[in-house]
Design an enzyme around this catalytic site. Structure first.
Site, PDB file in Angstrom:
ATOM      1  N   LYS A  62       0.767  -0.932  -0.025  1.00 53.85           N
ATOM      2  CA  LYS A  62       0.031   0.094  -0.112  1.00 53.85           C
ATOM      3  C   LYS A  62       0.693   1.470   0.239  1.00 53.85           C
ATOM      4  O   LYS A  62       0.311   2.428  -0.821  1.00 53.85           O
ATOM      5  CB  LYS A  62      -0.938   0.413   0.945  1.00 53.85           C
ATOM      6  CG  LYS A  62      -2.066  -0.968   1.306  1.00 53.85           C
ATOM      7  CD  LYS A  62      -2.764  -1.187   2.734  1.00 53.85           C
ATOM      8  CE  LYS A  62      -3.735  -2.170   2.069  1.00 53.85           C
ATOM      9  NZ  LYS A  62      -4.839  -2.868   3.370  1.00 53.85           N
ATOM     10  N   HIS A 104       2.191  -6.700  18.473  1.00 55.16           N
ATOM     11  CA  HIS A 104       0.707  -7.819  18.358  1.00 55.16           C
ATOM     12  C   HIS A 104      -0.199  -7.535  19.182  1.00 55.16           C
ATOM     13  O   HIS A 104       0.737  -7.216  21.137  1.00 55.16           O
ATOM     14  CB  HIS A 104       1.159  -9.390  17.953  1.00 55.16           C
ATOM     15  CG  HIS A 104       1.752 -10.261  18.577  1.00 55.16           C
ATOM     16  ND1 HIS A 104       1.877 -10.516  19.753  1.00 55.16           N
ATOM     17  CD2 HIS A 104       3.150 -10.069  18.158  1.00 55.16           C
ATOM     18  CE1 HIS A 104       2.913 -10.993  19.996  1.00 55.16           C
ATOM     19  NE2 HIS A 104       3.394 -10.545  18.910  1.00 55.16           N
TER      20      HIS A 104
END
Length: 117
Positions: A62, A104
């Protein structure tokens, strides 16, 4: 000059299902070097590792301006340096720098990529 900055998030339950139900997809996402690391981890760490690498590669694509498809998972490699920090070791960016961060929780993996030319 900054070319792109992107953060991507991945649901770790989805990654867990991929590992259990679609193991061939793991090999499509990870490079051979990443797969060697992956294969030596516990299942919990495999989920975190694959989730983090998937998020990195999505974020990179992206930031690159194309998304996955124009650049493949195999064209982007993220390994750890000697201190354990993630480093993009292979990518379509030939001149410039790639900065990466992975984190995470119990349920999500997040990655941020900054491309600098």
């Amino acid at each position: 000059m900054i070319q792109g900055i992107v953060i991507d998030a991945v649901d770790l339950e989805r990654i867990h299902k991929i590992i259990l139900e679609k193991p061939k997809l793991v090999a499509r996402i990870l490079t051979a070097n990443e797969k060697i690391v992956f294969d030596n981890l516990s299942l919990k760490r495999q989920i975190e590792f694959l989730g983090g690498r998937y998020a990195c590669k999505e974020a990179f694509s992206k930031a690159w301006g194309t998304g996955i498809g124009k650049v493949s998972f195999q064209e982007i490699e993220v390994l750890n340096n000697g201190a354990g920090a993630p480093v993009v070791t292979c990518s379509p960016l030939k001149e410039g720098k790639v900065f990466v961060s992975i984190t995470h929780t119990d349920t999500m993996a997040f990655a941020q990529i900054i491309l600098e030319r």
